[in-house]
Design a protein around this motif. Structure first.
Motif: not given
Length: 398
Positions: A346-356, A393-398
């Motif tokens: 989930a974290a990798v997916g969230k980061f790749l969609d919106d790299p923060q 975690m990605a983008n400061d969230g779970e």
């Protein structure tokens, strides 16, 4: 010395004889400060020597200085080191500034240069100090204007305005420290591997620049040591940071570590150090793990990498990102930890969609002894993430 001889030849015999005891007294006082400095550093596992001393207890200079930390066979030649603003303090000494000469060495065509280093507010404890913390030599500030490494006339690495500030522990308060480098540069165009060189050029990172910052604290009474910030920022790429929180790093532990390093340094070349290595491993078991964190904050690096890979595969960047997201679950399945695998996916997916930002946190519910970590790493390594309470975690969230 030549000037002194010319002057002395013009003095009367009586004046010359009167001058001798005063000169000897000054030299003796200067030697007392220098010897105390040497002894305190030796107690902290550092070998400090010189060939000559001049001055008095307010200001002195050491010539031909060499320095070697415990475990380092070859000493570093520092040359001249000056001590200014020396005052007696509670049976010891306080030195307002210690300044070294610029340092330069060349080996195998590589030249390493360090500008003059300045240490401020250094305290030397009195002889016989029994408090292990008070017995340490501590400085309040350190500054180095520049550090560089050059190959021929090409600067491979440079660092500007390196500084550290330390607030010594007092009345039960923890020691606190901060450090920073205003700017660093590195030339990556010298990479010899053709593939690495190709990637560096494609990403536009032939020369990189950035800065670093750090901060932390140490509580001698219980050995709690925390690095609350260690951030390395590369311009137009991102910031990589990590922190940790350990227990058991007491003055007694530190002293045992220094003594062990001394013994290992005294071993002849080629000697079997396996016994000392086991002793060092045993000593590390006194530490406890409280928490650690690794974090990357993106500043265009991720997008550049996706663009580069997409160009190589004749695809779109978003297609490369989707491929990566699809592969992650299969890779993390090897952890045999479905919950953590789902978190990573989930974290990798969230980061790749919106790299923060993307972050790995280890925070067990209770401190974990290093002995347990070492045993787990050898017997059941797949259980370590659970033991250490690892989360992603990605983008400061779970």
């Amino acid at each position: 010395m030549t000037i002194c001889r010319h002057v002395l030849h013009k003095l009367t015999v009586s004046t010359f004889l009167l001058a001798i005891p005063f000169h000897a007294a000054y030299a003796q006082d200067a030697n007392a400060v220098a010897e105390r400095f040497k002894k305190v550093l030796a107690d902290q596992g550092m070998n400090f020597t010189w060939t000559g001393v001049s001055g008095d207890t307010s200001s002195l200079a050491l010539e031909g200085v060499t320095f070697a930390p415990a475990g380092q066979a070859e000493p570093v030649a520092l040359g001249r080191v000056t001590f200014d603003g020396i005052t007696e303090q509670d049976g010891g000494y306080r030195i307002e500034t210690i300044t070294t000469e610029p340092y330069s060495t060349t080996e195998e065509g590589m030249t390493f240069d360090i500008s003059a280093a300045t240490f401020t507010g250094l305290t030397l404890p009195p002889e016989g100090e029994t408090d292990p913390v008070a017995a340490m030599a501590m400085y309040e500030g350190m500054e180095i204007a520049s550090i560089s490494a050059k190959l021929a006339d090409k600067t491979l690495f440079s660092l500007d305005s390196l500084s550290f500030d330390i607030t010594p522990p007092a009345e039960g308060a923890a020691l606190e420290f901060t450090g920073s480098a205003e700017k660093f540069t590195a030339d990556l165009s010298i990479a010899e591997d053709p593939q690495a060189k190709k990637v560096i050029e494609a990403l536009g990172y032939q020369t990189i620049s950035g800065n670093f910052e750090m901060a932390g604290s140490w509580q001698p009474s219980d050995g709690r040591m925390g690095l609350t910030q260690y951030d390395i920022t590369v311009d137009d790429a991102g910031t990589l940071g990590f922190t940790f929180d350990l227990g058991g790093y007491t003055p007694a532990f530190l002293k045992s570590l220094q003594e062990m390093q001394k013994k290992m340094a005294e071993q002849p070349a080629g000697a079997d150090n396996s016994a000392q290595g086991l002793a060092m491993l045993g000593l590390m078991q006194q530490l406890t793990f409280h928490a650690a964190n690794i974090r990357f904050d993106d500043d265009s690096l991720t997008g550049k990498v996706l663009d580069y890979v997409a160009e190589q595969q004749n695809m779109k960047p978003e297609d490369i990102a989707n491929q990566a997201k699809a592969i992650v679950p299969f890779l993390t399945a090897q952890l045999n930890n479905p919950e953590l695998s789902a978190e990573i996916t989930a974290a990798v997916g969230k980061f790749l969609d919106d790299p923060q930002s993307i972050e790995i946190v280890a925070a067990p519910p209770a401190p974990v002894p290093f002995a347990l970590i070492a045993a787990g790493a050898m017997s059941t390594p797949l259980d370590l993430p659970k033991t250490l309470g690892v989360k992603v975690m990605a983008n400061d969230g779970e």
